[in-house]
Motif scaffolding. Structure first.
Motif, PDB file in Angstrom:
ATOM      1  N   GLY A 175       0.827  -1.198   0.000  1.00  0.00           N
ATOM      2  CA  GLY A 175       0.000   0.000   0.000  1.00  0.00           C
ATOM      3  C   GLY A 175       0.859   1.245   0.000  1.00  0.00           C
ATOM      4  O   GLY A 175       1.938   1.264   0.613  1.00  0.00           O
ATOM      5  N   GLU A 176       0.389   2.278  -0.715  1.00  0.00           N
ATOM      6  CA  GLU A 176       1.084   3.568  -0.755  1.00  0.00           C
ATOM      7  C   GLU A 176       0.044   4.681  -0.680  1.00  0.00           C
ATOM      8  O   GLU A 176      -0.989   4.621  -1.356  1.00  0.00           O
ATOM      9  CB  GLU A 176       1.902   3.708  -2.041  1.00  0.00           C
ATOM     10  N   TRP A 177       0.348   5.688   0.145  1.00  0.00           N
ATOM     11  CA  TRP A 177      -0.577   6.803   0.340  1.00  0.00           C
ATOM     12  C   TRP A 177       0.205   8.107   0.241  1.00  0.00           C
ATOM     13  O   TRP A 177       1.208   8.299   0.938  1.00  0.00           O
ATOM     14  CB  TRP A 177      -1.245   6.696   1.714  1.00  0.00           C
ATOM     15  N   VAL A 178      -0.220   8.987  -0.652  1.00  0.00           N
ATOM     16  CA  VAL A 178       0.507  10.232  -0.906  1.00  0.00           C
ATOM     17  C   VAL A 178      -0.461  11.408  -0.942  1.00  0.00           C
ATOM     18  O   VAL A 178      -1.525  11.336  -1.575  1.00  0.00           O
ATOM     19  CB  VAL A 178       1.277  10.172  -2.247  1.00  0.00           C
ATOM     20  N   HIS A 179      -0.074  12.484  -0.275  1.00  0.00           N
ATOM     21  CA  HIS A 179      -0.793  13.749  -0.420  1.00  0.00           C
ATOM     22  C   HIS A 179       0.164  14.760  -1.044  1.00  0.00           C
ATOM     23  O   HIS A 179       1.212  15.069  -0.481  1.00  0.00           O
ATOM     24  CB  HIS A 179      -1.286  14.287   0.919  1.00  0.00           C
ATOM     25  N   SER A 180      -0.192  15.258  -2.238  1.00  0.00           N
ATOM     26  CA  SER A 180       0.633  16.240  -2.933  1.00  0.00           C
ATOM     27  C   SER A 180       0.177  17.655  -2.595  1.00  0.00           C
ATOM     28  O   SER A 180      -1.019  17.913  -2.429  1.00  0.00           O
ATOM     29  CB  SER A 180       0.556  16.024  -4.443  1.00  0.00           C
ATOM     30  N   GLN A 181       1.134  18.556  -2.520  1.00  0.00           N
ATOM     31  CA  GLN A 181       0.840  19.947  -2.184  1.00  0.00           C
ATOM     32  C   GLN A 181       0.996  20.901  -3.370  1.00  0.00           C
ATOM     33  O   GLN A 181       1.070  22.119  -3.187  1.00  0.00           O
ATOM     34  CB  GLN A 181       1.768  20.417  -1.060  1.00  0.00           C
ATOM     35  N   ILE A 182       1.057  20.377  -4.569  1.00  0.00           N
ATOM     36  CA  ILE A 182       1.337  21.217  -5.740  1.00  0.00           C
ATOM     37  C   ILE A 182       0.368  22.391  -5.833  1.00  0.00           C
ATOM     38  O   ILE A 182       0.771  23.545  -6.032  1.00  0.00           O
ATOM     39  CB  ILE A 182       1.291  20.378  -7.033  1.00  0.00           C
ATOM     40  N   SER A 183      -0.913  22.119  -5.684  1.00  0.00           N
ATOM     41  CA  SER A 183      -1.905  23.192  -5.827  1.00  0.00           C
ATOM     42  C   SER A 183      -1.720  24.273  -4.768  1.00  0.00           C
ATOM     43  O   SER A 183      -1.980  25.456  -5.025  1.00  0.00           O
ATOM     44  CB  SER A 183      -3.316  22.610  -5.745  1.00  0.00           C
ATOM     45  N   LEU A 184      -1.263  23.884  -3.575  1.00  0.00           N
ATOM     46  CA  LEU A 184      -1.053  24.845  -2.492  1.00  0.00           C
ATOM     47  C   LEU A 184       0.061  25.834  -2.828  1.00  0.00           C
ATOM     48  O   LEU A 184      -0.021  27.018  -2.494  1.00  0.00           O
ATOM     49  CB  LEU A 184      -0.713  24.091  -1.204  1.00  0.00           C
ATOM     50  N   HIS A 185       1.114  25.354  -3.500  1.00  0.00           N
ATOM     51  CA  HIS A 185       2.296  26.180  -3.735  1.00  0.00           C
ATOM     52  C   HIS A 185       2.299  26.871  -5.105  1.00  0.00           C
ATOM     53  O   HIS A 185       3.174  27.699  -5.365  1.00  0.00           O
ATOM     54  CB  HIS A 185       3.558  25.326  -3.592  1.00  0.00           C
ATOM     55  N   GLN A 186       1.354  26.531  -5.974  1.00  0.00           N
ATOM     56  CA  GLN A 186       1.345  27.095  -7.326  1.00  0.00           C
ATOM     57  C   GLN A 186       1.276  28.615  -7.315  1.00  0.00           C
ATOM     58  O   GLN A 186       1.918  29.284  -8.129  1.00  0.00           O
ATOM     59  CB  GLN A 186       0.167  26.520  -8.118  1.00  0.00           C
TER      60      GLN A 186
END
Length: 351
Positions: free
Chosen positions: A25-36
């Protein structure tokens, strides 16, 4: 069973790894939209987001039946943003104490070293060690926003750095080029998309290449490429730039890829005669998602009649899967490094 934690930059990530079965299992939360909106990662915001998101990710991981069998925690201890790393380390330490199990710190770049082999292990976990021995020495290329490194992976997990950038990393050069062209963050993938419609020969950008042995020995360098693009754009009107944007992207991208592939091939051609010949190639890091780079690296491997292992897209960026795998691979294959090996590639450390 290993539970891995990755928080070196702007991805909060967890993974469960079973040496006998692979990643469960792998779980990822990306923050790209926050820093754009800021045109890049803001460290304080990234740290705060890790603090907010890890509890929810951990709750998802805990739903897996195998979570109860976790016998080791692995966590990225560097390199990365200090505040972000601290959040992951704090979580790892708390879990290790609560479960009374060992905690191991993993160098983020060693995760990239091992990431191309995750799929090989998944195909046949029991035979993995034997198959790996037949693929070493391995010549790997890590290409990301912060690093461009060509290395040899030897038997026993020893790493020798062959080449690295002296200024910008390849991914950094692509992002900075995108910014010069007025593209939003993250710009590298947008350069690739526009390049599909352009002519890679339309503009002649510098490659920072030498000749023969000199080419193999010359370090990667991309700052001159970025400067060349800036000077080119200064001579063009906004209308001309807009009309030529696809060609500019294609030519700029080609200069990055050409240098990466040419110096990798030079290393194959001019390997020290006292060293065991390379038996396999590898490509990892965020820029390994670039389809043009993947194509030319596969062609390079074909020319030299050797297998190539390219990290799967989900394991090219900041992810916990590669951290879990590296923690296991180092424990099985690692030996003391030679004095010349930089601390950059320290093996996993017990904390």
């Amino acid at each position: 069973m290993i539970l891995a934690i990755e928080s070196s930059c702007d991805e909060s990530a967890l993974a469960l790894f079973d040496p006998d079965r692979g990643l469960l299992g792998e779980w990822v939360h990306s923050q790209i939209s926050l820093h754009q909106a800021y045109g890049g990662v803001v460290p304080d915001l990234a740290s705060r987001e890790h603090l907010d998101r890890f509890p929810a990710l951990l709750a998802l991981a805990a739903q897996k039946p195998e979570y109860a069998a976790v016998g080791q925690i692995a966590v990225t201890y560097g390199p990365g943003l200090a505040g972000c790393l601290a959040l992951g380390l704090s979580l790892a330490e708390a879990l290790a104490v609560a479960k009374n199990i060992p905690l191991v710190g993993v160098n983020h770049l060693r995760g990239h070293v091992w990431s191309p082999f995750i799929s090989l292990h998944a195909q046949a976990p029991i035979e993995f060690a034997e198959k790996l021995r037949g693929l070493l020495p391995h010549l790997g290329l890590i290409v990301s926003g912060g690093n461009t490194i060509l290395f040899r992976l030897e038997n026993g997990g020893r790493i020798q750095i062959i080449n690295r950038t002296v200024d910008d990393a390849a991914g950094e050069a692509l992002d900075k080029g995108a910014k010069l062209l007025g593209l939003p963050y993250p710009g590298g993938p947008l350069v690739e998309q526009l390049a599909l419609k352009g002519d890679a020969n339309a503009y002649d950008f510098p490659r920072a290449l030498g000749e023969g042995n000199a080419q193999a020995a010359a370090p990667f360098s991309f700052s001159g490429l970025k400067t060349s693009l800036r000077y080119r754009l200064q001579k063009m009107t906004p209308e001309q730039i807009d009309a030529a944007k696809a060609d500019l992207c294609a030519s700029y991208q080609a200069a990055v890829v050409d240098q990466l592939v040419a110096k990798t091939e030079s290393t194959l051609l001019y390997t020290d005669e006292n060293q065991t010949p390379i038996k396999s190639l590898g490509l990892s890091g965020g820029v390994a998602n670039n389809q043009v780079l993947r194509h030319f690296c596969r062609a390079l491997a074909q020319r030299h009649q050797m297998p190539i292992f390219i990290a799967e897209p989900r394991h090219t960026g900041d992810n916990a899967g590669m951290i879990a795998f590296a923690a296991w691979a180092d424990s099985v294959h690692n030996r003391p490094f030679s004095p010349s090996s930089p601390a950059l590639f320290e093996p996993s450390l017990s904390l």
